[in-house]
Design a protein around this motif. Structure first.
Motif, PDB file in Angstrom:
ATOM      1  N   ARG A   2     -77.383  41.782-152.668  1.00  0.00           N
ATOM      2  CA  ARG A   2     -76.206  40.920-152.598  1.00  0.00           C
ATOM      3  C   ARG A   2     -74.910  41.714-152.393  1.00  0.00           C
ATOM      4  NH1 ARG A   2     -74.468  36.328-157.097  1.00  0.00           N
ATOM      5  NH2 ARG A   2     -72.681  35.487-155.933  1.00  0.00           N
ATOM      6  N   TYR A   3     -74.837  42.922-152.952  1.00  0.00           N
ATOM      7  CA  TYR A   3     -73.614  43.718-152.862  1.00  0.00           C
ATOM      8  C   TYR A   3     -73.938  45.102-152.306  1.00  0.00           C
ATOM      9  CZ  TYR A   3     -71.995  40.057-156.053  1.00  0.00           C
ATOM     10  OH  TYR A   3     -71.678  38.854-156.624  1.00  0.00           O
ATOM     11  N   PRO A   4     -74.242  45.183-151.023  1.00  0.00           N
ATOM     12  CA  PRO A   4     -74.647  46.479-150.454  1.00  0.00           C
ATOM     13  C   PRO A   4     -73.562  47.533-150.505  1.00  0.00           C
ATOM     14  CG  PRO A   4     -74.283  44.856-148.722  1.00  0.00           C
ATOM     15  CD  PRO A   4     -74.263  44.099-150.019  1.00  0.00           C
ATOM     16  N   GLN A   5     -72.282  47.114-150.594  1.00  0.00           N
ATOM     17  CA  GLN A   5     -71.210  48.109-150.632  1.00  0.00           C
ATOM     18  C   GLN A   5     -71.305  48.989-151.882  1.00  0.00           C
ATOM     19  OE1 GLN A   5     -70.865  44.868-151.209  1.00  0.00           O
ATOM     20  NE2 GLN A   5     -68.981  44.318-152.317  1.00  0.00           N
ATOM     21  N   PHE A   6     -71.773  48.430-152.981  1.00  0.00           N
ATOM     22  CA  PHE A   6     -71.909  49.220-154.205  1.00  0.00           C
ATOM     23  C   PHE A   6     -73.081  50.197-154.097  1.00  0.00           C
ATOM     24  CE2 PHE A   6     -70.091  45.213-156.274  1.00  0.00           C
ATOM     25  CZ  PHE A   6     -68.791  45.662-156.125  1.00  0.00           C
ATOM     26  N   TYR A   7     -74.126  49.756-153.434  1.00  0.00           N
ATOM     27  CA  TYR A   7     -75.269  50.654-153.225  1.00  0.00           C
ATOM     28  C   TYR A   7     -74.866  51.826-152.339  1.00  0.00           C
ATOM     29  CZ  TYR A   7     -79.922  52.285-151.892  1.00  0.00           C
ATOM     30  OH  TYR A   7     -81.034  53.060-151.664  1.00  0.00           O
ATOM     31  N   GLU A   8     -74.055  51.586-151.303  1.00  0.00           N
ATOM     32  CA  GLU A   8     -73.588  52.681-150.440  1.00  0.00           C
ATOM     33  C   GLU A   8     -72.704  53.643-151.213  1.00  0.00           C
ATOM     34  OE1 GLU A   8     -74.555  53.567-147.374  1.00  0.00           O
ATOM     35  OE2 GLU A   8     -76.052  52.009-147.789  1.00  0.00           O
ATOM     36  N   MET A   9     -71.891  53.123-152.126  1.00  0.00           N
ATOM     37  CA  MET A   9     -71.062  53.988-152.963  1.00  0.00           C
ATOM     38  C   MET A   9     -71.943  54.867-153.849  1.00  0.00           C
ATOM     39  SD  MET A   9     -67.864  51.564-154.088  1.00  0.00           S
ATOM     40  CE  MET A   9     -66.541  51.205-152.920  1.00  0.00           C
ATOM     41  N   TYR A  10     -73.010  54.292-154.363  1.00  0.00           N
ATOM     42  CA  TYR A  10     -73.957  55.071-155.163  1.00  0.00           C
ATOM     43  C   TYR A  10     -74.569  56.190-154.323  1.00  0.00           C
ATOM     44  CZ  TYR A  10     -78.494  56.226-157.211  1.00  0.00           C
ATOM     45  OH  TYR A  10     -79.583  56.904-157.687  1.00  0.00           O
ATOM     46  N   ARG A  11     -75.018  55.867-153.101  1.00  0.00           N
ATOM     47  CA  ARG A  11     -75.630  56.877-152.237  1.00  0.00           C
ATOM     48  C   ARG A  11     -74.641  57.991-151.897  1.00  0.00           C
ATOM     49  NH1 ARG A  11     -78.172  54.552-147.081  1.00  0.00           N
ATOM     50  NH2 ARG A  11     -79.060  56.649-147.020  1.00  0.00           N
ATOM     51  N   HIS A 198     -64.439  56.966-158.130  1.00  0.00           N
ATOM     52  CA  HIS A 198     -64.508  56.042-159.265  1.00  0.00           C
ATOM     53  C   HIS A 198     -63.452  54.952-159.124  1.00  0.00           C
ATOM     54  CE1 HIS A 198     -66.111  59.629-161.867  1.00  0.00           C
ATOM     55  NE2 HIS A 198     -66.938  59.275-160.901  1.00  0.00           N
ATOM     56  N   MET A 199     -62.249  55.378-158.763  1.00  0.00           N
ATOM     57  CA  MET A 199     -61.148  54.438-158.614  1.00  0.00           C
ATOM     58  C   MET A 199     -61.434  53.445-157.485  1.00  0.00           C
ATOM     59  SD  MET A 199     -57.156  55.448-158.069  1.00  0.00           S
ATOM     60  CE  MET A 199     -57.504  56.189-156.451  1.00  0.00           C
ATOM     61  N   ASN A 200     -61.938  53.947-156.371  1.00  0.00           N
ATOM     62  CA  ASN A 200     -62.244  53.062-155.247  1.00  0.00           C
ATOM     63  C   ASN A 200     -63.334  52.052-155.598  1.00  0.00           C
ATOM     64  OD1 ASN A 200     -60.345  54.342-153.669  1.00  0.00           O
ATOM     65  ND2 ASN A 200     -61.815  55.738-152.713  1.00  0.00           N
ATOM     66  N   PHE A 201     -64.328  52.489-156.368  1.00  0.00           N
ATOM     67  CA  PHE A 201     -65.378  51.566-156.810  1.00  0.00           C
ATOM     68  C   PHE A 201     -64.769  50.460-157.661  1.00  0.00           C
ATOM     69  CE2 PHE A 201     -68.117  50.238-160.329  1.00  0.00           C
ATOM     70  CZ  PHE A 201     -69.178  49.666-159.637  1.00  0.00           C
ATOM     71  N   ALA A 202     -63.927  50.826-158.618  1.00  0.00           N
ATOM     72  CA  ALA A 202     -63.324  49.822-159.498  1.00  0.00           C
ATOM     73  C   ALA A 202     -62.482  48.837-158.702  1.00  0.00           C
ATOM     74  CB  ALA A 202     -62.479  50.508-160.567  1.00  0.00           C
ATOM     75  N   PHE A 203     -61.724  49.342-157.743  1.00  0.00           N
ATOM     76  CA  PHE A 203     -60.909  48.445-156.921  1.00  0.00           C
ATOM     77  C   PHE A 203     -61.787  47.520-156.067  1.00  0.00           C
ATOM     78  CE2 PHE A 203     -57.206  51.585-157.196  1.00  0.00           C
ATOM     79  CZ  PHE A 203     -56.508  50.786-158.089  1.00  0.00           C
ATOM     80  N   GLU A 204     -62.931  48.005-155.635  1.00  0.00           N
ATOM     81  CA  GLU A 204     -63.844  47.151-154.863  1.00  0.00           C
ATOM     82  C   GLU A 204     -64.437  46.057-155.756  1.00  0.00           C
ATOM     83  OE1 GLU A 204     -65.948  45.297-151.991  1.00  0.00           O
ATOM     84  OE2 GLU A 204     -64.359  46.793-151.733  1.00  0.00           O
ATOM     85  N   VAL A 205     -64.743  46.395-157.009  1.00  0.00           N
ATOM     86  CA  VAL A 205     -65.206  45.364-157.948  1.00  0.00           C
ATOM     87  C   VAL A 205     -64.117  44.299-158.121  1.00  0.00           C
ATOM     88  CG1 VAL A 205     -65.880  44.889-160.331  1.00  0.00           C
ATOM     89  CG2 VAL A 205     -66.789  46.907-159.165  1.00  0.00           C
ATOM     90  N   ILE A 206     -62.874  44.745-158.285  1.00  0.00           N
ATOM     91  CA  ILE A 206     -61.757  43.802-158.453  1.00  0.00           C
ATOM     92  C   ILE A 206     -61.635  42.896-157.232  1.00  0.00           C
ATOM     93  CG2 ILE A 206     -59.239  43.652-158.645  1.00  0.00           C
ATOM     94  CD1 ILE A 206     -59.476  46.365-160.270  1.00  0.00           C
ATOM     95  N   GLU A 207     -61.764  43.482-156.039  1.00  0.00           N
ATOM     96  CA  GLU A 207     -61.681  42.676-154.820  1.00  0.00           C
ATOM     97  C   GLU A 207     -62.833  41.685-154.726  1.00  0.00           C
ATOM     98  OE1 GLU A 207     -59.312  42.207-152.351  1.00  0.00           O
ATOM     99  OE2 GLU A 207     -58.266  43.144-154.035  1.00  0.00           O
ATOM    100  N   GLN A 208     -64.021  42.087-155.174  1.00  0.00           N
ATOM    101  CA  GLN A 208     -65.158  41.169-155.156  1.00  0.00           C
ATOM    102  C   GLN A 208     -64.911  39.998-156.103  1.00  0.00           C
ATOM    103  OE1 GLN A 208     -67.851  41.366-153.044  1.00  0.00           O
ATOM    104  NE2 GLN A 208     -68.282  39.324-153.838  1.00  0.00           N
ATOM    105  N   VAL A 209     -64.343  40.286-157.270  1.00  0.00           N
ATOM    106  CA  VAL A 209     -63.992  39.208-158.200  1.00  0.00           C
ATOM    107  C   VAL A 209     -62.954  38.296-157.562  1.00  0.00           C
ATOM    108  CG1 VAL A 209     -62.969  38.672-160.438  1.00  0.00           C
ATOM    109  CG2 VAL A 209     -64.553  40.598-160.239  1.00  0.00           C
ATOM    110  N   ARG A 210     -61.977  38.880-156.834  1.00  0.00           N
ATOM    111  CA  ARG A 210     -60.949  38.068-156.173  1.00  0.00           C
ATOM    112  C   ARG A 210     -61.582  37.118-155.144  1.00  0.00           C
ATOM    113  NH1 ARG A 210     -55.441  39.432-155.317  1.00  0.00           N
ATOM    114  NH2 ARG A 210     -55.932  41.647-155.708  1.00  0.00           N
ATOM    115  N   ARG A 211     -62.599  37.638-154.416  1.00  0.00           N
ATOM    116  CA  ARG A 211     -63.262  36.787-153.423  1.00  0.00           C
ATOM    117  C   ARG A 211     -64.033  35.649-154.090  1.00  0.00           C
ATOM    118  NH1 ARG A 211     -63.666  41.937-150.668  1.00  0.00           N
ATOM    119  NH2 ARG A 211     -65.599  42.501-151.760  1.00  0.00           N
TER     120      ARG A 211
END
Length: 319
Positions: A2-11, A198-211
């Motif tokens: 569902r959230y491939p962007q987080f998986y790419e950040m992990y990789r 780390h900061m970019n990941f957190a901001f992406e989570v925030i943006e996902q919540v915004r969506r």
């Protein structure tokens, strides 16, 4: 997935692997004994004391708060990797304590900085004010619960990792621009890259919540975030007053405040909020930071990851 962007950040995070044992502190010992002025030693002692406590706060928040409420598997994979990196940073900072502060009593005082150094205690109190608010929440049941979670995550991303640590990195790179403490700068290059991710990941989570829940991002949340970032600047400026209290040639409190305001404006923009300060980056040495495969005449080795990704971290208008 569902959230491939987080998986790419992990990789990408897995590709950025380094170890503390790779850092050469031999030049730093010479600098500490022969080259640093008393005012610079005071700055370094305070800086190392903050480092030794700061990432522990971040790691605790990761485990006790963020992992509990960010429950998608892809994001939890990244958070698990981030926790490893936070432990690595703590190891780096403990190594700095052992290397830079040989006196046992002085080292113990630095390790307990959040209790006995007022400028660091104030930063700790700020962190606990904004990130401890959801410790008692087992579930995010209400709209206000979700806002509290967002405030925690924004504090973590924009203020702790995105302002406090970026302020600290400026002192490190200032000293390196004078040819001092190459080992500290080499390790900071790697930590800098990690913290940016780390900061970019957190901001992406925030943006996902915004969506998914745009109604949470109302004027009330914006006002609270603006208040939070203003408080963070004052805390970090108080830390600067401590670090620079004995006078450091080439670095002024006026420039440090402008730099902090510049960074804060970038964080506000990322969060979709208007800039407040309109400040420029006064530190030319920060604009030159390329933390991937960085080699210069101050360093003996290339500061690249064991396995790296291409790219750079730069303090430009989109930072």
């Amino acid at each position: 997935m569902r959230y491939p962007q987080f998986y790419e950040m992990y990789r990408n995070a897995i590709r950025n692997t380094w170890t503390v044992e790779e850092i050469d502190f031999s030049d730093d010992l010479v600098d500490l004994q022969r080259k640093l002025l008393p005012a610079e030693r005071h700055l370094i002692n305070r800086l190392v004391a903050f480092f030794a406590t700061g990432d522990s706060i971040v790691a605790n928040n990761l485990v006790l708060n963020l992992y509990q409420h960010i429950n998608t598997p892809e994001a939890r994979m990244y958070l698990s990797r981030q926790l490893y990196e936070e432990a690595l940073h703590v190891q780096f900072y403990l190594t700095l304590l052992d290397t830079y502060i040989p006196d046992q009593a002085e080292r113990a005082q630095a390790f307990a900085a959040i209790e006995n150094i007022p400028s660091i205690r104030r930063k700790g109190e700020f962190c606990f004010k904004w990130i401890d608010s959801i410790n008692s929440l087992d579930e995010l049941r209400t709209r206000e619960d979700r806002k509290q979670f967002l405030l925690n995550l924004i504090c973590f991303a924009a203020c702790i990792e995105g302002l406090f640590f970026f302020g600290a990195f400026a002192y490190v790179y200032f000293l390196r621009s004078k040819g001092l403490l190459n080992g500290l700068a080499a390790g900071t290059n790697w930590v800098f890259r990690d913290e940016s991710c780390h900061m970019n990941f957190a901001f992406e989570v925030i943006e996902q919540v915004r969506r998914e829940e745009p109604d949470l991002f109302d004027e009330d949340l914006g006002a609270r975030v603006t208040e939070m970032i203003g408080e963070a600047i004052e805390c970090e400026y108080g830390f600067a007053e401590d670090l620079l209290s004995q006078g450091i040639g080439g670095m002024s409190l006026t420039d440090m405040r402008e730099y902090l305001q510049f960074v804060a404006d970038q964080r506000l923009t990322t969060l979709g909020l208007p800039k407040i300060y309109g400040s420029k980056n006064p530190f030319g040495f920060m604009e030159l930071q390329d933390v991937q495969e960085l080699t210069n005449f101050f360093e003996r080795t290339v500061s690249s990851y064991q396995v790296g990704v291409k790219g750079e971290v730069a303090f430009d208008e989109e930072f």
